[in-house]
Design an enzyme around this catalytic site. Structure first.
Site, PDB file in Angstrom:
ATOM      1  N   GLU A 190       1.368  -0.426  -5.149  1.00  0.00           N
ATOM      2  CA  GLU A 190       0.543   0.719  -5.504  1.00  0.00           C
ATOM      3  C   GLU A 190       1.469   1.928  -5.624  1.00  0.00           C
ATOM      4  OE1 GLU A 190      -3.266   3.200  -3.726  1.00  0.00           O
ATOM      5  OE2 GLU A 190      -1.715   2.470  -2.374  1.00  0.00           O
ATOM      6  N   ASP A 230       0.836  -1.193   0.000  1.00  0.00           N
ATOM      7  CA  ASP A 230       0.000   0.000   0.000  1.00  0.00           C
ATOM      8  C   ASP A 230       0.876   1.251   0.000  1.00  0.00           C
ATOM      9  OD1 ASP A 230      -2.662   1.313   0.416  1.00  0.00           O
ATOM     10  OD2 ASP A 230      -1.711   1.956   2.281  1.00  0.00           O
TER      11      ASP A 230
END
Length: 431
Positions: free
Chosen positions: A246, A204
């Protein structure tokens, strides 16, 4: 063609699932690992090769689980560590891999590390976070990730009598990943879940892990050093584990996240996604041809993870104002369908007017593009959004109240509205 067994992810179809909103096995209104385990035959029939689990860790629940307060556990509403291990074992028996979210850009403010840091300036955990004695000015290149919901990246903590840094919400203090002790803790977290059988991690906010944090100015001495450390650790512990990052950065910078084949295995392809949506809005292929030419070629063993929608806003911030206007006109004509001045808070099926031919065309295109396709749970059944919900919760369904158990032989019923859901409006996004 896969070159080795270790590059399994290049031939995979990934299914992204928010566990708590998927299938409820015990009737408490919240999806759980037992329900997910009972759904594995359904995933097999869909042709899924890998399940990517959104955060399932213990959490106060203020940001859909991304406010983690224990990296080594399972939210008690979702099951136990034993249930998790049984799920992984059952998935493996069907040839399905499991990837989990690794959320280490920040923690919850309820995490024991932050609680120790705020209470004791001499605690080793003080330097796990970033502090300032006086409120700093807002750096022009480091504003809030959620404009309109947060107006600063520094918040005052009374116990610490200091300001702490957060790029996301104020209840998610940023970890100081430049601190070697923090990096060692992250490796322990990775090692723990690898021992329990996971096949990799979705990193993330990887784009923020390579940027300067807090009061520091200028670029880091080695911006991608932390990502290389993670890759080296993962490869040493399990050679076939994958890191899916990401990193929503301009095309010219994306190649840096692959490194020389020593950083991320896969990158979520936000640049292609924005232009794919533009191509659908305009009914022309030029935007796709442009971005495919602009994207760097991944090194051997690395590649792109392509998607039509994810469980965040559909981010079109990479497009020009004119291009954004065309997308908004086609797919988000009402103001409350938009969010953060950069995105759309709608699901794929209603974006395409529930037209099966258009949806099938979009997925045919996705599966023909170079890279690994990622499908969001519910899209295979035309799930829609709920614009009555605030912010991203329009596409991230909340669970409340008991739900009827679905027989194991039938597809699970995610707990949200259909593609023909109510279009009652909300004036502005919020928590």
């Amino acid at each position: 063609m896969r070159e080795t067994e270790n590059s399994w992810y290049q031939d995979a179809t990934v299914y992204s699932v928010d566990l708590k909103a998927f299938r409820d096995a015990d009737g408490d209104g919240i999806g759980d690992f037992q329900g997910l385990t009972e759904s594995l035959d359904y995933f097999s029939r869909l042709g899924i090769d890998c399940i990517w689990l959104l955060p399932f860790y213990p959490t106060p629940g203020r940001d859909n689980g991304y406010d983690v307060m224990d990296y080594y556990g399972v939210d008690s509403r979702l099951g136990t560590l034993g249930d998790f291990v049984e799920f992984v074992r059952a998935a493996e028996s069907r040839g399905i891999r499991v990837v989990v979210d690794l959320v280490v850009n920040h923690t919850s403010d309820q995490h024991p590390w932050f609680q120790a840091a705020r209470e004791d300036p001499d605690s080793k955990y003080r330097d796990f976070y970033l502090w300032a004695d006086e409120e700093p000015d807002l750096h022009p290149d480091r504003g809030p990730i959620f404009p309109g919901e947060e107006d600063h990246v520094w918040s005052y903590d009374e116990a610490a009598d200091a300001y702490y840094y957060h790029r996301f919400y104020h209840f998610q203090p940023d970890l100081n990943v430049a601190n070697p002790a923090v990096r060692e803790e992250v490796k322990k977290i990775i090692g723990f879940w690898l021992e329990l059988g996971v096949d990799g991690f979705r990193i993330d906010a990887a784009g923020l892990l390579t940027q300067t944090k807090g009061l520091a100015e200028g670029p880091l001495d080695d911006p991608h050093g932390f990502l290389r450390e993670m890759r080296e650790f993962v490869s040493r512990r399990r050679s076939d584990a994958v890191l899916l990052a990401e990193a929503d950065r301009p095309p010219a910078e994306l190649g840096e996240y692959f490194g020389d084949g020593d950083e991320m295995h896969l990158l979520l392809n936000f640049q292609l996604n924005a232009r794919l949506v533009l191509a659908l809005a305009r009914g022309e292929s030029a935007p796709l041809a442009y971005v495919l030419d602009e994207l760097p070629d991944p090194p051997e063993g690395a590649g792109w993870a392509n998607f039509l929608r994810n469980l965040e806003e559909l981010n079109i911030g990479a497009l020009t104002e004119a291009e954004q206007a065309d997308v908004y006109e086609a797919f988000a004509p009402d103001e409350d369908m938009r969010i953060y001045d950069r995105g759309i808070r709608r699901r794929l099926a209603p974006i395409l007017d529930g037209d099966r031919d258009r949806i099938e065309l979009a997925y045919s295109l996705l599966f023909s593009l170079p890279g690994t396709p990622v499908v969001v749970y519910g899209d295979e059944m035309g799930m829609g959004e709920d614009l009555n919900q605030p912010g991203r919760f329009a596409v991230r369904p909340r669970c409340s109240g008991p739900t009827r158990r679905t027989p194991a032989s039938r597809p699970p019923t995610p707990t949200t509205s259909s593609a023909r859901s109510s279009r009652t409006r909300r004036s502005a996004p919020g928590r």
